[in-house]
Design an enzyme around this catalytic site. Structure first.
Site, mmCIF file in Angstrom:
data_model
loop_
_atom_site.group_PDB
_atom_site.id
_atom_site.type_symbol
_atom_site.label_atom_id
_atom_site.label_comp_id
_atom_site.label_asym_id
_atom_site.label_seq_id
_atom_site.Cartn_x
_atom_site.Cartn_y
_atom_site.Cartn_z
ATOM 1 N N MET A 165 44.401 45.488 -13.634
ATOM 2 C CA MET A 165 43.624 45.170 -13.156
ATOM 3 C C MET A 165 43.557 43.753 -12.605
ATOM 4 S SD MET A 165 40.854 43.718 -16.665
ATOM 5 C CE MET A 165 41.501 42.982 -18.002
ATOM 6 N N TYR A 442 44.109 33.876 -21.919
ATOM 7 C CA TYR A 442 44.185 34.774 -20.472
ATOM 8 C C TYR A 442 43.531 35.540 -20.742
ATOM 9 C CZ TYR A 442 48.025 38.301 -22.686
ATOM 10 O OH TYR A 442 48.562 38.931 -23.899
ATOM 11 N N GLU A 443 42.210 36.706 -20.512
ATOM 12 C CA GLU A 443 40.928 38.131 -21.008
ATOM 13 C C GLU A 443 39.873 36.781 -20.716
ATOM 14 O OE1 GLU A 443 41.514 40.033 -19.584
ATOM 15 O OE2 GLU A 443 43.491 40.539 -19.459
ATOM 16 N N GLY A 444 39.999 35.650 -20.621
ATOM 17 C CA GLY A 444 38.697 34.681 -21.564
ATOM 18 C C GLY A 444 39.231 33.997 -22.166
#
Length: 596
Positions: A165, A442-444
């Site tokens: 992504m 990461y990933e928010g």
């Protein structure tokens, strides 16, 4: 060098004894034939692959990292990674929980998550390649056109192709409303996409013949902000109609990031120079579509840290039993040796038990969430699906943030157990610390997860989802209220449930006057709710252990000890957290910026 033994017995305890997963699957037609024996066999075989193939490559990946050839933009993964991936694909592991329509085995998400926990313990950096692929599969499966599904899903299901992504850009991280990548419509229905993306995990590698990038970009008529973002499918090689590889698409890795950890995974700067892509879903609705993959990734990051917690614990225990240093405060225990094993010392035990409790609590939360996700996706009853969806939404930021915060603490504890050897690379512990620290970002970031929990998932619906989980807590407390053996677990759990309700109402009321109150309380609030979840699962575990420990199985004795330690030594953290959350925002926000 670290060793790894898959925690099959505890996985079985959670799935079969605590959650009774088989009964849930019996109510779902697609899974009605999945029994405990099937789950056990998959976990045992998967555990062998993780321990024998992946774990020996973990230190190799950390030492070698990935190598980019800037002349042709090709990238070499660490020694053994490509071969391990071929074994993974040939054994069918990539397709475990994928749709049989596209070549998948159609197994529950819960079973796949158990396998992924073991893969993450064995080798987090390697596991990110198939993990992101599965996220791309999920996104296309839900939002792709039928033509896109027919062409791409069989290859992603088999693992022949991998996925990524592509969200973040150099000038924007979480605030995707600022992204600048552009998509120009073409006469044939495709788009030419131009832009630069950074921090793209698995963005380029040599493990599969094609990489499918899911890219966020703006159409020419896009409104500003997040409402103007569209999602595009951009393959490394544009496939022909029969699935064979066609022309090389101009989406290239310009550089790889040199990170503090997970060196074996290629974190890439990706440049798109008029790359051909196809719209996924509706124009300007790309962020909603991408959230399928983002939420899967957030659950996946929690699983990464659960895996690191488990393997760090296993190795620290072995070391603590073997390493001799000083004498026990209550007198020598190993009288035939010049000193006692360090496991006799209270503080060493505290660090080990803290890590063990974080692993066992995290495993219960992750498996419960996966089971709820299976109900959301596959249960025939719409009301069950809706309620399960709410529970997954509530749990997702907790899985991501609480487990990754805990893993940072746990791996640090385990490194401390090793003393001076802990920061020496050959023992492997310092790698787990470095890898775990990344997972909090990461990933928010975990602050973003905390704001999501408090602002959206709790206050956003007036606390409805949280109250539904609270009913589960109350039901357990009421059922065991007259059981004296459960008093030490039930009383603090019930007390915390009441305090969470009061804290939520207080913060909600203050936030109506000053929204900064949410930001000031969110991180502490998430940890409090995380402990409510863990307390619930440990109380259930204690109930089972109390009923079965008389049979002589030491597993239940250990489970009861761990639950008791959690309630006595870890749950009290919530008193401090609640006080901090109630303190408000004034001490944070009243200081002028130029005084910092």
């Amino acid at each position: 060098m670290s060793q790894y033994t898959p925690p099959i017995r505890d996985m079985q305890f959670v799935l079969h004894e605590m959650l009774n997963a088989e009964s849930t699957f019996k109510a779902i037609p697609a899974f009605e034939e999945i029994d405990a024996d099937t789950m056990n066999q998959i976990m045992e075989e998967g555990g062998k692959f993780c321990a024998e193939v992946l774990q020996p490559l973990n230190a190799v990946g950390d030492t070698e990292g990935c190598t980019l050839n800037k002349a042709d933009h090709s990238l070499k993964t660490p020694t053994g990674f490509k071969e391990a991936y071929q074994q993974f694909v040939e054994a069918g592991w990539a397709s475990l929980s994928c749709d049989p329509t596209y070549g998948g085995q159609g197994l529950p998400v819960t079973v796949n998550q158990a396998f992924y926990e073991m893969m993450n313990s064995a080798n987090q950096a390697w596991t990110m390649y198939p993990g992101l692929t599965h996220g791309a599969y999920d996104c296309l499966h839900e939002h792709g056109s039928q033509e896109q599904k027919d062409l791409y899903l069989p290859k992603l299901t088999s693992g022949e192709w991998t996925g990524t992504m592509c969200l973040t850009e150099p000038h924007c991280g979480t605030d995707l409303g600022m992204l600048r990548s552009k998509a120009e419509p073409q006469a044939d229905g495709s788009y030419k996409i131009t832009g630069a993306k950074i921090f793209i995990s698995s963005g380029e590698h040599d493990m599969a013949e094609n990489i499918i990038h899911l890219v966020l970009a703006r159409l020419p008529d896009a409104p500003v902000g997040t409402k103007g973002i569209s999602l595009f499918l951009v393959p490394k090689f544009v496939p022909n109609a029969d699935g064979s590889l066609g022309a090389r698409n101009p989406i290239f890795c310009g550089a790889i990031e040199h990170k503090m950890g997970i060196h074996g995974n290629a974190t890439c700067q990706m440049n798109l120079d008029g790359a051909t892509g196809w719209l996924i879903g509706q124009p300007h609705r790309g962020l909603a579509a991408m959230f399928v993959m983002m939420n899967a990734a957030r659950l996946g990051v929690g699983m990464q840290s659960l895996g690191l917690t488990e393997i760090a614990y296993q190795n620290a225990v072995v070391y603590a039993k073997d390493r001799i240093q000083s004498r026990s405060l209550t007198g020598p225990k190993a009288t035939d040796k010049p000193a006692d094993p360090i496991i006799v010392h209270p503080d060493v035990r505290k660090m080990l038990l803290t890590t063990r409790a974080y692993a066992e609590g995290g495993r219960a939360l992750c498996m419960w969430t996966a089971l709820e996700l299976d109900k959301e996706l596959s249960h025939p009853d719409e009301a069950v699906r809706k309620e399960a969806s709410e529970m997954v939404a509530l749990a997702t930021p907790i899985v991501k943030a609480f487990i990754t915060d805990n893993a940072w603490e746990a791996t640090s504890h385990c490194m401390q157990v090793y003393g001076g050897h802990g920061y020496i690379a050959e023992w492997g512990m310092e790698q787990y610390v470095r890898d775990s620290r990344i997972n909090m970002i990461y990933e928010g970031t975990n602050t973003i997860q905390s704001l999501d929990l408090l602002g959206r998932k709790v206050l956003g619906d007036g606390g409805a989802k949280l109250m539904k989980f609270g009913k589960m807590v109350r039901a357990l407390c009421e059922a065991e209220a007259n059981n004296p053996a459960m008093k030490e677990f039930i009383e603090p759990l019930a007390d915390l449930g009441d305090k969470v309700s009061k804290l939520t109402m207080e913060i909600g009321g203050k936030a109506m006057q000053n929204p900064d109150e949410v930001g000031a309380a969110a991180v502490d609030y998430l940890r409090v709710v995380g402990h409510l979840f863990y307390g619930y699962f440990f109380a259930k575990a204690a109930k089972i252990a109390l009923e079965k420990q008389s049979g002589g199985d030491k597993f239940y004795t250990a489970k009861l000890h761990t639950a008791r330690f959690y309630f006595q030594k870890m749950l009290p953290e919530t008193a401090m957290l609640i006080r901090k959350a109630r303190a408000g925002s004034s001490s944070l926000m009243e200081m002028e910026a130029d005084l910092f």
